[in-house]
Enzyme design. Structure first.
Site, PDB file in Angstrom:
ATOM      1  N   GLN A  36       9.007   3.727   1.242  1.00 23.77           N
ATOM      2  CA  GLN A  36       8.120   2.621   1.621  1.00 23.77           C
ATOM      3  C   GLN A  36       6.670   3.064   1.515  1.00 23.77           C
ATOM      4  O   GLN A  36       5.776   2.454   2.085  1.00 23.77           O
ATOM      5  CB  GLN A  36       8.399   2.207   3.063  1.00 23.77           C
ATOM      6  N   CYS A  37       6.481   4.103   0.747  1.00 24.73           N
ATOM      7  CA  CYS A  37       5.225   4.834   0.788  1.00 24.73           C
ATOM      8  C   CYS A  37       3.962   4.004   0.601  1.00 24.73           C
ATOM      9  O   CYS A  37       3.003   4.146   1.331  1.00 24.73           O
ATOM     10  CB  CYS A  37       5.263   5.914  -0.261  1.00 24.73           C
ATOM     11  N   THR A  38       3.940   3.146  -0.384  1.00 25.57           N
ATOM     12  CA  THR A  38       2.675   2.483  -0.668  1.00 25.57           C
ATOM     13  C   THR A  38       2.294   1.441   0.377  1.00 25.57           C
ATOM     14  O   THR A  38       1.204   0.928   0.346  1.00 25.57           O
ATOM     15  CB  THR A  38       2.720   1.792  -2.030  1.00 25.57           C
TER      16      THR A  38
END
Ligand SMILES: [Zn+2]
Ligand SMILES: [Zn+2]
Lengths: 708, 708
Positions: free
Chosen positions: B552-554
């Site tokens: 879910q990094c961004t």
């Protein structure tokens, strides 16, 4: 929809709202890339992931979307999106695309689904009830993509399905029970199969959600205790009053095949629909469908027929075509990629985030130094599209290592103008941004102008006023205190949201100047919020000492400007997200007790608290968030000053530029000083750690500026 | 020095340490610019400002420096530098420079000084006792600058001056009195004339510093109360045991002319010398000179002779020449400008800051995403010269708006490699930086490799180890949790300072992995500090769930990465400044009470506190600084794991890459899990605001990573 309609007295024919497909251009871009680099001439089917949502606030309706990430399985979809497994069949030729036996293909899929229903695997992983087929042909020469989606649905039972009732959940459960259902549903991770199809049992006010695999156990519980209510449920993306979404079709096939007649003549199906509002998510828009199982034939076909090819935009059964010859333009791709990234915040985490409001916010940055550069970057990251810089300075050799929009080359030949270079840099980062730079010098109190300069001063004031009036947020990030005075006044006159950021060596101040309508505490009677000058007992420009401090500007720890800039941009976005905008009440962060964590209050927006100011101290890794009321004798935002400007205009400003003492006369500050002059006010030592303890002191709360 | 020496029994001839001049190349650059744009053919004298310091820690000695800012009067010099007024005479021709009557010029200056001593103005503003002349000729064609400094000193009294004693301040005052003197002196602003020449009175343990203008009053006080001691004092840049600085020469002229014989036969002069050490500044290195006034002629010349032209580097009376034909190279100018900016921190605010240590720190950034880019920028701002990026990713269209070293063009044609592009971008910002980028893929636990890939894996491990070993600080700012494991292990093996930063949607974690020698609390017995994995009860890569969260990094608020990056860089610099470096004890920030503010403790460095970690929560504008001990069964930093790597090397790693469960076996974590498996560990919901309350939970203290 091609649901057959047959009448039956006393009941309502169930009609399902179909899925519709939505393809992000970057899906095609990625497909082209994979086709060239990986698939090459292979026509093998590829597993891809789409997503849909039963959260109405997201405005996705019944859309099933695919995008670049669809090619990476398990790409972690977040809490508000539900994954849908798909099969991509990309054909090498348009003929292959056209000639494929689509009916037979769908039957194959239906056969597999039916097998999994029969052998009970569908109970372990009911998400297979929701799936799609995507048939494509990619014309990579013309950048045209032919495609056709199918959402396979079993024609089982073969006779129409009737509902004896379709009603709101409020007729089925009391508010406590609805809330309990919402809580139970929220706790299920998006990746869990039970997020899409599930069993609901209700005892007293407690709802429990369980996997379909626990059917026998749950039915037994229900039978044992007559107070228990039993429902089957599914994530329903439909928002229509009387029409559940397409997913119910395969669900009823499963229910009928596996559990009829065990379940009895009827079963209640909860069509679970979420929305986000004040106080978080709820399921109050859900509906309940009482399905008449008894009216259905007891049949067990080898396999039932399957339907589901999507209609095209003309309403015909047929493929669609996406012509991306223009939108494969890299600038459009960047636009789409950036906007997708922002949408993910909404889709995954904050459904009620209003990104359009942020995008439409016009931001004016007075100052293009360390703070201005970093704030602009952060605004760009938030999707702001209109950014104007004002700075009359030139880029010097020491700037690029701290001012993040400049490079060494900008310093050559005397240095480019900062505002113009910053605007240009934003366009190199993200070409669609509308950025401008103006090398305008901001007139300052106590800096007299000669008769000859009056004309240019007049036009500078007029231009600055135009700029303030034509933007929504004004950031004061210049490197001198005096230069903040005129923009503060103009911000107050035009009632714009003004955000000030100022740096010390290892401390910073970020604050917003509230609108007249906003108050220190939520509620009616409290005073409006202070501006940057409200804490002062002398007019700006009237102090040699203050000027000296201002000029220590570059002497800051490099991290301080990044932190302050991020806070300034995030504070602005938080205010923009607040329903009252710049009128949002500002509250001291210290007033929040532990009990407030997670509670939504009037001072909160969807992003959290909306403070008045943040003061940070890097040496202690510590920050404070006091809120202070406006000062009725403020030299920049008080009524007297605003009135004087409104009535006298430039004449008034000339008097102030001539001598800032005029402001002290006007506001009555001079009288105040004479009455109680405290020489200690001057001994502000900005290297002194003790200032961390001074935060409750109004004078201490205004820090000397430093940004470039 | 040309001090005449005459013997006199029982006393010591006073010999003064002369000032020496120091010209920053940017002074010449600015002079060239002003000459071309403003002065043109004018040969009028120009007032400029130099600065010197009596703070020995700054290492400036008796140097009087001029730089770019010397042309702006009142440019706010800060607390550790003292301003010295100068007069610049720039001649249009080399002949004009050579032919000027230098002796006559100096007499003119001496006459004016003498006048001000006679009429008492020098008492109001004694800084005129310290002044300089600068005679220049700028050959703008060849970029050669001829110059000659003079530090005018009156030849009054005309006979030599003797001291009956020159001794350390410790022989004059007890430690309390010395401390009191130091406090009183610190409280005087640098701009005040009393910072350079002053009166000291001592009663009991209290020192008082007053302006020379209060002489009569102070002398009266002293005469009234025999317990009072009376001194004249001046800021003494000399560090020689028996030789006060040049300033004393004009001071004695003033003392003798105005106050002899009133003062009596002798006067004690405090030569005030500051230094910074643990606990702040002190004046313990000051000396006291007992001047024999009675030995001096009672004379009142119309005006005394004046000396003071500086010797050149050969020791002759003659001018010097600076050849800047090469250093007007813009890259050298940038170097000089950036280094000056950093020096200002030291000169003005933090004299004991060790900038060389920062400059020599080699930084390895594993990850060139939002965090990597911003951390590199912040390090560059701090003067770090060697930065290596490792990232195997390519720049995609959504990156430039958040990853501050990239522009749109970097995304074209499939996108440049992030590490290489970031390294190149740093050079465009600041050409002298030694930046490199490597597109190395970091092997991960639970990601098995085929036999065929083993060779490339082997070389990747070897290269990564080389990189860790050849840098001083390793930043873990990649976007997956698993990829942090190997660098954490290598950091522990090589005992390097490792800084981890990880992002949530609106929260962040920045922490340092302590060296073995560092502890949770200052002092001997406490356990070492935790690493990023110490809080885990499963091995990295062993959890589908964890992987999903990683990806879910961004989805982060844009400001979060800026804040976390700034904290990561500032934490690194703070640790570097700590005398124990990576071995600095880490202490929970929450343990600091109000009483600790401003007190230096073992966990502090010159920049302030050195915490173990900082966890920030943007929605509440709040942050925490817990410190947690290392976990003896940690999968990354525990002895067992380090030993296994040291003895088995690649074989060990292959087992871990094959299955991370091996780590759980090795560390005994598996047994722990079996004993007390708590399914709740898994239900980590990173969108849940409640995590703000979980900070004391060890599990909660490790946040999932997100940076690119
Ligand atoms: Zn105000
Ligand atoms: Zn560890």
């Amino acid at each position: 929809m091609d649901t057959e309609i047959r009448q039956k007295s006393g009941a309502q024919l169930l009609q399902y709202a179909p899925f519709s497909s939505c393809v992000d251009p970057r899906f095609w871009y990625k497909l082209s890339q994979l086709k060239l680099e990986k698939y090459k001439l292979s026509e093998e089917s590829v597993n891809i992931d789409g997503f849909f949502s039963n959260v109405s606030t997201l405005g996705m309706g019944l859309r099933v979307s695919v995008d670049e990430s669809s090619f990476e399985r398990n790409s972690g979809i977040g809490h508000n999106l539900l994954p849908m497994r798909g099969t991509l069949m990309n054909k090498n030729t348009l003929d292959g695309f056209r000639d494929l036996d689509k009916k037979a293909l769908l039957q194959e899929v239906g056969k597999e689904l039916w097998k999994q229903i029969q052998n009970g695997q569908a109970l372990e992983n009911p998400t297979i009830l929701n799936s799609f087929l995507l048939l494509t042909f990619a014309d990579l020469k013309k950048y045209r993509f032919y495609f056709w989606f199918a959402f396979p649905a079993l024609l089982h039972p073969s006779t129409p399905v009737y509902a004896s009732s379709i009603h709101d959940i409020a007729e089925e459960m009391n508010p406590k029970q609805v809330a309990s259902l919402g809580d139970a549903y929220s706790n299920i991770p998006a990746e869990s199969p039970s997020k899409q199809f599930f069993i609901v049992t209700l005892l007293n006010d407690n709802c429990d959600i369980a996997s379909l695999a626990t059917f026998n156990e749950k039915v037994e519980e229900w039978r044992r205790n007559s107070a228990t209510k039993f429902y089957l449920g599914f994530a329903d993306p439909s928002q229509l009053e009387a029409n559940p979404g397409w997913s119910l079709r395969n669900f009823i096939a499963l229910i009928h095949h596996l559990w009829y007649p065990d379940l009895g003549d009827e079963v209640k199906v909860l069509c679970l629909r979420m929305e986000y509002g004040k106080g978080g998510s709820n399921v109050a828009k859900s509906i309940c469908v009482t399905v008449q199982l008894s009216s259905l034939l007891a049949e067990t076909p080898d396999f039932p027929g399957t339907i589901g090819w999507e209609k095209n935009l003309k309403g015909n059964m047929g493929p669609r075509m996406a012509d991306l010859s223009s939108s494969l333009d890299p600038i459009r791709l960047a636009e789409s990629a950036v906007s997708l990234n922002l949408q993910l915040m909404r889709w995954r985490l904050v459904p009620s985030l209003d990104l359009e409001k942020v995008e439409q916010t016009r931001c004016l940055l007075l100052g293009a130094g360390t703070l201005g550069c970093n704030i602009a970057r952060c605004l760009l990251g938030w999707g702001v599209r209109e950014i104007t810089f004002v700075d009359s300075g030139k880029i010097s050799f020491s700037n690029p290592v701290r001012q993040s929009l400049f490079v060494h080359e900008d310093c050559l030949e005397g240095g480019k103008n900062k505002a113009e270079a910053a605007a240009r840099a934003l366009q190199l980062i993200f070409p669609p941004v509308r950025s401008r730079g103006e090398a305008l010098h901001i007139p300052m109190p106590g800096h007299p102008v000669s008769k000859a300069e009056e004309e240019s001063l007049k036009s500078a004031v007029a231009r600055l006023e135009e700029l303030v009036a034509s933007h929504d947020v004004v950031f004061l990030v210049m490197d001198s205190r005096e230069s903040r005075w005129l923009p503060t006044l103009l911000g107050a006159v035009h009632q714009k949201l003004v955000i000030t950021a100022a740096l010390g060596f290892d401390s910073f101040l970020v604050m917003r100047h509230g609108l007249k309508t906003c108050s220190v505490d939520p509620g009616g009677d409290s005073p409006p919020l202070a501006c940057y000058f409200c804490g002062d007992v002398v007019a700006p420009g009237n102090s040699m000492k203050a000027r000296t401090l201002d000029q220590q500007c570059t002497v800051t720890r490099p991290g301080i400007s990044m932190i302050a800039a991020a806070y300034a941009a995030e504070l602005a976005v938080s205010v923009i997200q607040h329903p009252l905008g710049g009128g949002a009440p500002g509250i001291s962060l210290e007033k929040f007790g532990e009990e407030d964590v997670g509670n939504e209050r009037e001072a909160d927006c969807v992003l959290g608290k909306v403070p008045h100011m943040i003061r940070g101290f890097l040496s202690a890794w510590h920050q404070l968030g006091p809120a202070t009321p406006a000062f009725s004798q403020c030299t920049a935002c008080s009524e007297k000053v605003i009135e004087a400007y409104k009535s006298e205009g430039l004449e008034f400003l000339l008097k102030v530029f001539e001598s800032s003492a005029y402001l002290e006369e006007l506001t009555g500050l001079k009288k105040l000083q004479e009455e109680s002059f405290d020489a200690e006010v001057w001994v502000m030592d900005d290297t002194d750690d003790d200032e961390t303890e001074d935060h409750d002191d109004l004078r201490g709360s205004v820090e000397d500026a430093a940004s470039s």
